[in-house]
Design an enzyme around this catalytic site. Structure first.
Site, PDB file in Angstrom:
ATOM      1  N   ALA A 139       5.796   2.687   2.151  1.00 16.81           N
ATOM      2  CA  ALA A 139       6.122   2.032   0.886  1.00 16.81           C
ATOM      3  C   ALA A 139       4.855   1.513   0.237  1.00 16.81           C
ATOM      4  CB  ALA A 139       7.103   0.885   1.109  1.00 16.81           C
ATOM      5  N   SER A 193      -8.694  -7.222  11.962  1.00 15.55           N
ATOM      6  CA  SER A 193      -9.612  -8.266  11.495  1.00 15.55           C
ATOM      7  C   SER A 193      -9.479  -8.549  10.003  1.00 15.55           C
ATOM      8  CB  SER A 193     -11.063  -7.880  11.799  1.00 15.55           C
ATOM      9  OG  SER A 193     -11.479  -6.795  10.979  1.00 15.55           O
ATOM     10  N   GLY A 194      -8.791  -7.679   9.279  1.00 15.91           N
ATOM     11  CA  GLY A 194      -8.629  -7.879   7.839  1.00 15.91           C
ATOM     12  C   GLY A 194      -7.614  -8.960   7.524  1.00 15.91           C
ATOM     13  N   GLY A 246      -0.598   0.827  -5.396  1.00  9.01           N
ATOM     14  CA  GLY A 246       0.522   1.590  -4.858  1.00  9.01           C
ATOM     15  C   GLY A 246       1.849   1.102  -5.412  1.00  9.01           C
ATOM     16  N   THR A 247       1.949  -0.200  -5.636  1.00  7.99           N
ATOM     17  CA  THR A 247       3.179  -0.755  -6.196  1.00  7.99           C
ATOM     18  C   THR A 247       3.384  -0.279  -7.627  1.00  7.99           C
ATOM     19  OG1 THR A 247       2.951  -2.715  -4.825  1.00  7.99           O
ATOM     20  CG2 THR A 247       4.423  -2.885  -6.706  1.00  7.99           C
ATOM     21  N   MET A 250      -4.704  -8.815   5.920  1.00  8.59           N
ATOM     22  CA  MET A 250      -3.348  -8.440   6.275  1.00  8.59           C
ATOM     23  C   MET A 250      -3.207  -8.285   7.780  1.00  8.59           C
ATOM     24  SD  MET A 250      -0.275  -7.907   5.425  1.00  8.59           S
ATOM     25  CE  MET A 250      -0.476  -7.948   3.644  1.00  8.59           C
ATOM     26  N   HIS A 278      -4.659  -7.580  -9.544  1.00  2.00           N
ATOM     27  CA  HIS A 278      -4.974  -7.846  -8.142  1.00  2.00           C
ATOM     28  C   HIS A 278      -6.355  -8.496  -8.017  1.00  2.00           C
ATOM     29  CE1 HIS A 278      -1.677  -4.995  -7.334  1.00  2.00           C
ATOM     30  NE2 HIS A 278      -1.602  -5.592  -6.159  1.00  2.00           N
ATOM     31  N   LYS A 321      -9.823  -5.338  -4.317  1.00  2.00           N
ATOM     32  CA  LYS A 321      -8.968  -4.150  -4.200  1.00  2.00           C
ATOM     33  C   LYS A 321      -9.735  -2.915  -4.654  1.00  2.00           C
ATOM     34  CE  LYS A 321      -4.294  -2.486  -5.180  1.00  2.00           C
ATOM     35  NZ  LYS A 321      -4.081  -2.185  -3.746  1.00  2.00           N
ATOM     36  N   THR A 363      -0.463   1.508   3.569  1.00  2.00           N
ATOM     37  CA  THR A 363      -1.730   1.972   2.998  1.00  2.00           C
ATOM     38  C   THR A 363      -1.516   2.494   1.583  1.00  2.00           C
ATOM     39  OG1 THR A 363      -2.488   2.593   5.203  1.00  2.00           O
ATOM     40  CG2 THR A 363      -3.648   3.581   3.333  1.00  2.00           C
TER      41      THR A 363
END
Length: 269
Positions: A124, A12-13, A167-168, A15, A157, A161, A101
């Protein structure tokens, strides 16, 4: 020929919806199920119906066991706790686990590594081709320039968030530290406030900006005397992450147990 069946966690999100649309429009894979948290309004319903369309036969469940048993891959952009739980199921089912994640702690990563002894795990901090190319460039530039060039990583972002640094950003920091031949945890400087004193030589700084609906911007700055080198990636559409995740799920078919990342998927390692 039957295509690989894929489960999307957290359908449902933002992404999750994008992944569902991408997989259902793909000729290379098909969607076998969607998971959601217990108590979510979608649980127990047909995905097509709950999204306002015709029934499509894809169940939404809070019991991942029933859908993972029918799947060859799981795509997971959720929370660390949910991801670790899913890693155990994927290991038992020998399903490819694609993990996007963020905010994973060392114990979480260790749990994923244990699962990778039994199944393919592709993890990743960012699934896009451009970011993974940037990672390679950062590693090369950091290796070519000594500590006279200060490294700062600035990420921006959207306001929703929940983790920082992204994470990147951490992936880019790892690449920079590897280029310098240093463990990141020995040189990371995650934000400054007050009388911090002068910048430590060789430190890799991290700065998180949050606001609006920014998908994701990352700048890696190499600042030396009289010049700066800035390597930048800007994502304007989340579909780049969804496409990368699907590519990883397809790449992992038949690979066997192991821990991989997008550099492996893209043939960049």
């Amino acid at each position: 020929m039957q295509t690989p069946g894929i489960v999307v966690m957290g359908g449902s999100g933002r992404m999750g919806r994008m992944l569902c649309d991408l997989i259902q429009s793909s000729e290379a894979a098909h969607l076998v199920g969607v998971t959601e948290a217990p108590g979510h309004d979608w649980v127990g319903q047909d995905l097509g119906t709950v999204r306002g369309g015709a029934p499509d036969g894809v169940p939404v469940t809070d019991d991942p066991i029933e859908v993972v048993a029918k799947a060859q891959a799981v795509i997971d952009f959720t929370t660390p706790a949910a991801t670790v739980g899913m890693s155990e199921l994927c290991a038992q089912a020998r399903a490819v686990h694609v993990v996007g994640t963020t905010g994973l702690a060392a114990d979480d990563i260790a749990a994923l590594d244990r699962a990778a002894r039994h199944a393919t795990v592709v993890r990743a901090g960012n699934m896009s081709l451009g970011v993974n190319l940037l990672t390679q460039l950062v590693r090369q530039v950091a290796g070519a320039l000594d500590a006279d060039y200060d490294i700062e990583i600035v990420e921006t972002h959207h306001r929703h968030k929940v983790d920082a640094p992204s994470g990147t950003a951490l992936m880019l920091g790892e690449a920079a530290a590897e280029g310098r031949g240093m463990p990141l945890d020995q040189v990371a400087d995650r934000g400054r406030d007050g009388m911090t004193g002068r910048r430590a030589r060789g430190a890799i700084g991290f700065h998180a900006v949050r606001g609006g609906d920014v998908v994701g911007d990352h700048d890696v700055i190499f600042a030396g005397e009289g010049e700066r080198i800035v390597l930048r990636h800007a994502a304007t559409d989340r579909s780049v992450f969804a496409r990368g995740a699907l590519k990883a799920a397809l790449w992992g078919q038949g690979k066997g147990p192991g821990a991989f990342d997008m550099l492996d998927v893209l043939g960049l390692r």
